[in-house]
Scaffold this motif. Structure first.
Motif, PDB file in Angstrom:
ATOM      1  N   THR A  33       0.830  -1.204   0.000  1.00  0.00           N
ATOM      2  CA  THR A  33       0.000   0.000   0.000  1.00  0.00           C
ATOM      3  C   THR A  33       0.863   1.253   0.000  1.00  0.00           C
ATOM      4  OG1 THR A  33      -1.693  -1.202   1.226  1.00  0.00           O
ATOM      5  CG2 THR A  33      -1.839   1.197   1.224  1.00  0.00           C
ATOM      6  N   GLY A  34       1.839   1.296   0.881  1.00  0.00           N
ATOM      7  CA  GLY A  34       2.718   2.462   0.968  1.00  0.00           C
ATOM      8  C   GLY A  34       3.560   2.650  -0.277  1.00  0.00           C
ATOM      9  N   GLY A  35       4.067   1.580  -0.833  1.00  0.00           N
ATOM     10  CA  GLY A  35       4.904   1.667  -2.025  1.00  0.00           C
ATOM     11  C   GLY A  35       4.146   2.172  -3.242  1.00  0.00           C
ATOM     12  N   VAL A  36       2.937   1.665  -3.448  1.00  0.00           N
ATOM     13  CA  VAL A  36       2.136   2.113  -4.587  1.00  0.00           C
ATOM     14  C   VAL A  36       1.728   3.573  -4.400  1.00  0.00           C
ATOM     15  CG1 VAL A  36      -0.061   1.793  -5.780  1.00  0.00           C
ATOM     16  CG2 VAL A  36       1.337  -0.178  -5.214  1.00  0.00           C
ATOM     17  N   PHE A  37       1.310   3.938  -3.175  1.00  0.00           N
ATOM     18  CA  PHE A  37       0.936   5.324  -2.911  1.00  0.00           C
ATOM     19  C   PHE A  37       2.110   6.267  -3.160  1.00  0.00           C
ATOM     20  CE2 PHE A  37       1.040   8.887   0.056  1.00  0.00           C
ATOM     21  CZ  PHE A  37      -0.082   9.579  -0.361  1.00  0.00           C
ATOM     22  N   LEU A  38       3.270   5.930  -2.620  1.00  0.00           N
ATOM     23  CA  LEU A  38       4.439   6.789  -2.763  1.00  0.00           C
ATOM     24  C   LEU A  38       4.875   6.904  -4.224  1.00  0.00           C
ATOM     25  CD1 LEU A  38       6.509   8.468  -1.203  1.00  0.00           C
ATOM     26  CD2 LEU A  38       7.879   6.400  -0.949  1.00  0.00           C
ATOM     27  N   LEU A  39       4.815   5.822  -4.958  1.00  0.00           N
ATOM     28  CA  LEU A  39       5.204   5.845  -6.368  1.00  0.00           C
ATOM     29  C   LEU A  39       4.273   6.746  -7.170  1.00  0.00           C
ATOM     30  CD1 LEU A  39       7.101   4.701  -8.513  1.00  0.00           C
ATOM     31  CD2 LEU A  39       5.477   2.842  -8.824  1.00  0.00           C
ATOM     32  N   ILE A  40       2.971   6.591  -7.001  1.00  0.00           N
ATOM     33  CA  ILE A  40       2.015   7.424  -7.729  1.00  0.00           C
ATOM     34  C   ILE A  40       2.162   8.883  -7.315  1.00  0.00           C
ATOM     35  CG2 ILE A  40      -0.440   7.919  -8.046  1.00  0.00           C
ATOM     36  CD1 ILE A  40      -0.895   4.880  -7.863  1.00  0.00           C
ATOM     37  N   TYR A  41       2.309   9.140  -6.019  1.00  0.00           N
ATOM     38  CA  TYR A  41       2.446  10.510  -5.520  1.00  0.00           C
ATOM     39  C   TYR A  41       3.680  11.195  -6.096  1.00  0.00           C
ATOM     40  CZ  TYR A  41       3.161  14.361  -2.290  1.00  0.00           C
ATOM     41  OH  TYR A  41       3.380  15.595  -1.754  1.00  0.00           O
ATOM     42  N   ARG A  42       4.810  10.506  -6.081  1.00  0.00           N
ATOM     43  CA  ARG A  42       6.039  11.129  -6.576  1.00  0.00           C
ATOM     44  C   ARG A  42       5.986  11.372  -8.080  1.00  0.00           C
ATOM     45  NH1 ARG A  42       8.202  14.296  -3.795  1.00  0.00           N
ATOM     46  NH2 ARG A  42       9.902  14.249  -5.243  1.00  0.00           N
ATOM     47  N   ILE A  43       5.335  10.502  -8.844  1.00  0.00           N
ATOM     48  CA  ILE A  43       5.218  10.711 -10.285  1.00  0.00           C
ATOM     49  C   ILE A  43       4.330  11.923 -10.563  1.00  0.00           C
ATOM     50  CG2 ILE A  43       4.238   9.747 -12.405  1.00  0.00           C
ATOM     51  CD1 ILE A  43       5.289   7.011 -11.445  1.00  0.00           C
ATOM     52  N   VAL A  44       3.241  12.062  -9.828  1.00  0.00           N
ATOM     53  CA  VAL A  44       2.341  13.203 -10.026  1.00  0.00           C
ATOM     54  C   VAL A  44       3.019  14.496  -9.618  1.00  0.00           C
ATOM     55  CG1 VAL A  44       0.201  14.265  -9.220  1.00  0.00           C
ATOM     56  CG2 VAL A  44       0.231  11.855  -9.854  1.00  0.00           C
ATOM     57  N   VAL A  45       3.701  14.516  -8.476  1.00  0.00           N
ATOM     58  CA  VAL A  45       4.358  15.728  -7.996  1.00  0.00           C
ATOM     59  C   VAL A  45       5.494  16.134  -8.929  1.00  0.00           C
ATOM     60  CG1 VAL A  45       5.798  16.643  -6.129  1.00  0.00           C
ATOM     61  CG2 VAL A  45       3.704  15.420  -5.606  1.00  0.00           C
ATOM     62  N   ARG A  46       6.189  15.170  -9.472  1.00  0.00           N
ATOM     63  CA  ARG A  46       7.295  15.478 -10.362  1.00  0.00           C
ATOM     64  C   ARG A  46       6.820  16.159 -11.640  1.00  0.00           C
ATOM     65  NH1 ARG A  46      10.969  10.781 -12.816  1.00  0.00           N
ATOM     66  NH2 ARG A  46       9.257  10.745 -14.256  1.00  0.00           N
ATOM     67  N   GLY A  47       5.602  15.856 -12.080  1.00  0.00           N
ATOM     68  CA  GLY A  47       5.072  16.435 -13.308  1.00  0.00           C
ATOM     69  C   GLY A  47       4.517  17.830 -13.135  1.00  0.00           C
ATOM     70  N   ASP A  48       4.274  18.265 -11.895  1.00  0.00           N
ATOM     71  CA  ASP A  48       3.732  19.597 -11.657  1.00  0.00           C
ATOM     72  C   ASP A  48       4.788  20.664 -11.919  1.00  0.00           C
ATOM     73  OD1 ASP A  48       1.321  18.574 -10.945  1.00  0.00           O
ATOM     74  OD2 ASP A  48       1.626  18.761  -8.787  1.00  0.00           O
ATOM     75  N   LYS A  49       4.322  21.796 -12.415  1.00  0.00           N
ATOM     76  CA  LYS A  49       5.226  22.920 -12.620  1.00  0.00           C
ATOM     77  C   LYS A  49       5.307  23.733 -11.335  1.00  0.00           C
ATOM     78  CE  LYS A  49       4.445  23.326 -17.521  1.00  0.00           C
ATOM     79  NZ  LYS A  49       5.490  22.589 -18.046  1.00  0.00           N
ATOM     80  N   PRO A  50       6.466  24.274 -11.016  1.00  0.00           N
ATOM     81  CA  PRO A  50       6.600  25.071  -9.795  1.00  0.00           C
ATOM     82  C   PRO A  50       5.779  26.361  -9.877  1.00  0.00           C
ATOM     83  CG  PRO A  50       8.647  25.074 -11.041  1.00  0.00           C
ATOM     84  CD  PRO A  50       7.711  24.133 -11.724  1.00  0.00           C
ATOM     85  N   VAL A  51       5.191  26.737  -8.760  1.00  0.00           N
ATOM     86  CA  VAL A  51       4.383  27.959  -8.701  1.00  0.00           C
ATOM     87  C   VAL A  51       5.295  29.136  -8.384  1.00  0.00           C
ATOM     88  CG1 VAL A  51       2.501  29.099  -7.494  1.00  0.00           C
ATOM     89  CG2 VAL A  51       2.401  26.630  -7.924  1.00  0.00           C
ATOM     90  N   LYS A  52       5.153  30.221  -9.153  1.00  0.00           N
ATOM     91  CA  LYS A  52       5.991  31.399  -8.926  1.00  0.00           C
ATOM     92  C   LYS A  52       5.220  32.457  -8.190  1.00  0.00           C
ATOM     93  CE  LYS A  52       9.162  30.792 -12.685  1.00  0.00           C
ATOM     94  NZ  LYS A  52       9.810  31.366 -13.811  1.00  0.00           N
TER      95      LYS A  52
END
Length: 52
Positions: A33-52
């Motif tokens: 559960t933790g591994g799948v959650f962390l993997l999906i979360y990190r992939i989504v966060v990595r794709g976000d653009k930084p807010v200025k």
């Protein structure tokens, strides 16, 4: 790859070994559960653009 993705993959590998090879206890499935959650979360966060 960042540290979060590496940690998620490591958790999934540990879960696979513990659950499938050694017939581990029920709490070992928390690694799945933790591994799948962390993997999906990190992939989504990595794709976000930084807010200025």
């Amino acid at each position: 790859m960042d540290l979060g993705i590496v940690a998620a993959v490591a958790m999934l590998v540990i879960w696979a070994i513990g659950a499938l090879a050694f017939n581990g206890p029920g709490w070992i499935h928390l690694l799945l559960t933790g591994g799948v959650f962390l993997l999906i979360y990190r992939i989504v966060v990595r794709g976000d653009k930084p807010v200025k």
